[in-house]
Design a protein around this motif. Structure first.
Motif, PDB file in Angstrom:
ATOM      1  N   ALA A 178     -52.620  14.646   5.812  1.00 59.88           N
ATOM      2  CA  ALA A 178     -53.395  15.568   4.978  1.00 59.88           C
ATOM      3  C   ALA A 178     -53.223  17.005   5.476  1.00 59.88           C
ATOM      4  O   ALA A 178     -53.052  17.937   4.676  1.00 59.88           O
ATOM      5  CB  ALA A 178     -54.868  15.170   4.964  1.00 59.88           C
ATOM      6  N   THR A 179     -53.260  17.172   6.796  1.00 57.60           N
ATOM      7  CA  THR A 179     -53.068  18.505   7.375  1.00 57.60           C
ATOM      8  C   THR A 179     -51.677  19.023   7.063  1.00 57.60           C
ATOM      9  O   THR A 179     -51.500  20.189   6.691  1.00 57.60           O
ATOM     10  CB  THR A 179     -53.299  18.452   8.902  1.00 57.60           C
ATOM     11  OG1 THR A 179     -54.618  17.988   9.159  1.00 57.60           O
ATOM     12  CG2 THR A 179     -53.096  19.824   9.528  1.00 57.60           C
ATOM     13  N   MET A 180     -50.676  18.155   7.202  1.00 61.88           N
ATOM     14  CA  MET A 180     -49.294  18.570   6.890  1.00 61.88           C
ATOM     15  C   MET A 180     -49.143  18.910   5.416  1.00 61.88           C
ATOM     16  O   MET A 180     -48.486  19.892   5.066  1.00 61.88           O
ATOM     17  CB  MET A 180     -48.311  17.461   7.280  1.00 61.88           C
ATOM     18  CG  MET A 180     -48.105  17.368   8.769  1.00 61.88           C
ATOM     19  SD  MET A 180     -47.034  16.002   9.327  1.00 61.88           S
ATOM     20  CE  MET A 180     -45.890  15.743   8.045  1.00 61.88           C
ATOM     21  N   ALA A 181     -49.762  18.123   4.545  1.00 64.01           N
ATOM     22  CA  ALA A 181     -49.679  18.390   3.103  1.00 64.01           C
ATOM     23  C   ALA A 181     -50.328  19.730   2.777  1.00 64.01           C
ATOM     24  O   ALA A 181     -49.790  20.514   1.979  1.00 64.01           O
ATOM     25  CB  ALA A 181     -50.340  17.260   2.315  1.00 64.01           C
ATOM     26  N   SER A 228     -50.717  22.254   4.878  1.00 65.62           N
ATOM     27  CA  SER A 228     -49.853  23.291   5.449  1.00 65.62           C
ATOM     28  C   SER A 228     -48.637  23.532   4.559  1.00 65.62           C
ATOM     29  O   SER A 228     -48.236  24.679   4.346  1.00 65.62           O
ATOM     30  CB  SER A 228     -49.383  22.887   6.848  1.00 65.62           C
ATOM     31  OG  SER A 228     -50.465  22.861   7.741  1.00 65.62           O
ATOM     32  N   GLU A 229     -48.061  22.455   4.038  1.00 69.35           N
ATOM     33  CA  GLU A 229     -46.909  22.607   3.143  1.00 69.35           C
ATOM     34  C   GLU A 229     -47.307  23.323   1.861  1.00 69.35           C
ATOM     35  O   GLU A 229     -46.584  24.195   1.362  1.00 69.35           O
ATOM     36  CB  GLU A 229     -46.302  21.247   2.806  1.00 69.35           C
ATOM     37  CG  GLU A 229     -45.068  21.383   1.942  1.00 69.35           C
ATOM     38  CD  GLU A 229     -44.449  20.042   1.567  1.00 69.35           C
ATOM     39  OE1 GLU A 229     -43.629  20.056   0.640  1.00 69.35           O
ATOM     40  OE2 GLU A 229     -44.776  19.019   2.182  1.00 69.35           O
ATOM     41  N   LYS A 230     -48.490  22.988   1.330  1.00 67.40           N
ATOM     42  CA  LYS A 230     -48.980  23.645   0.122  1.00 67.40           C
ATOM     43  C   LYS A 230     -49.176  25.138   0.374  1.00 67.40           C
ATOM     44  O   LYS A 230     -48.787  25.975  -0.442  1.00 67.40           O
ATOM     45  CB  LYS A 230     -50.289  22.995  -0.312  1.00 67.40           C
ATOM     46  CG  LYS A 230     -50.867  23.538  -1.589  1.00 67.40           C
ATOM     47  CD  LYS A 230     -52.150  22.815  -1.943  1.00 67.40           C
ATOM     48  CE  LYS A 230     -52.820  23.432  -3.143  1.00 67.40           C
ATOM     49  NZ  LYS A 230     -54.101  22.792  -3.450  1.00 67.40           N
ATOM     50  N   GLU A 231     -49.775  25.498   1.519  1.00 67.44           N
ATOM     51  CA  GLU A 231     -49.973  26.903   1.867  1.00 67.44           C
ATOM     52  C   GLU A 231     -48.637  27.615   2.049  1.00 67.44           C
ATOM     53  O   GLU A 231     -48.468  28.752   1.593  1.00 67.44           O
ATOM     54  CB  GLU A 231     -50.815  27.019   3.137  1.00 67.44           C
ATOM     55  CG  GLU A 231     -52.269  26.645   2.941  1.00 67.44           C
ATOM     56  CD  GLU A 231     -53.048  26.598   4.255  1.00 67.44           C
ATOM     57  OE1 GLU A 231     -52.476  26.942   5.318  1.00 67.44           O
ATOM     58  OE2 GLU A 231     -54.230  26.225   4.203  1.00 67.44           O
ATOM     59  N   ALA A 232     -47.698  26.952   2.724  1.00 69.14           N
ATOM     60  CA  ALA A 232     -46.379  27.558   2.942  1.00 69.14           C
ATOM     61  C   ALA A 232     -45.661  27.765   1.614  1.00 69.14           C
ATOM     62  O   ALA A 232     -45.026  28.804   1.391  1.00 69.14           O
ATOM     63  CB  ALA A 232     -45.539  26.687   3.874  1.00 69.14           C
ATOM     64  N   SER A 233     -45.778  26.790   0.721  1.00 71.53           N
ATOM     65  CA  SER A 233     -45.145  26.916  -0.591  1.00 71.53           C
ATOM     66  C   SER A 233     -45.761  28.068  -1.373  1.00 71.53           C
ATOM     67  O   SER A 233     -45.052  28.870  -2.002  1.00 71.53           O
ATOM     68  CB  SER A 233     -45.301  25.609  -1.359  1.00 71.53           C
ATOM     69  OG  SER A 233     -44.754  25.727  -2.646  1.00 71.53           O
ATOM     70  N   SER A 234     -47.073  28.167  -1.322  1.00 72.32           N
ATOM     71  CA  SER A 234     -47.764  29.266  -2.002  1.00 72.32           C
ATOM     72  C   SER A 234     -47.332  30.605  -1.414  1.00 72.32           C
ATOM     73  O   SER A 234     -47.094  31.575  -2.153  1.00 72.32           O
ATOM     74  CB  SER A 234     -49.269  29.071  -1.863  1.00 72.32           C
ATOM     75  OG  SER A 234     -49.963  30.138  -2.436  1.00 72.32           O
TER      76      SER A 234
END
Length: 100
Positions: free
Chosen positions: A20-23, A25-31
């Motif tokens: 969940a944390t990685m997801a 983080s990935e969502k934030e990085a993508s944004s």
């Protein structure tokens, strides 16, 4: 067996939390990447507008320089004509002053 089952449940819970944390983080990085991409596109558009303005101003400057060169040539001709007319006037005045 119970301990192993409890360990498996705890490990799975921990793993789910990490996923969940990685997801997130990935969502934030993508944004963040999308935001940077938009900013880059905006800057590139601004650069293109500035390039066009620079090209237009360069053309106007070249035209102004050409116009100035023509005016300077005309001014030189007018000055030369003035100088010839002054010489002619002085000669005419000198002839007029001579006794007959």
């Amino acid at each position: 067996m119970e301990r192993l089952g409890l360990y498996a449940v705890t490990a799975q819970t921990e793993l789910d939390r990490h996923y969940a944390t990685m997801a997130e983080s990935e969502k934030e990085a993508s944004s963040e990447r999308e935001r940077h991409a938009r900013e880059l596109a905006d800057k590139e558009a601004e650069i293109e507008v500035a390039r066009r303005a620079c090209d237009r101003l360069s053309g106007e400057l070249a035209a102004a320089r050409t116009g100035l060169a023509l005016r300077e040539a005309e001014l030189t001709q007018v000055r030369e004509l003035r100088d010839r007319l002054l010489v002619d006037l002085e000669a005419a005045q000198a002839r007029r002053m001579r006794p007959r």
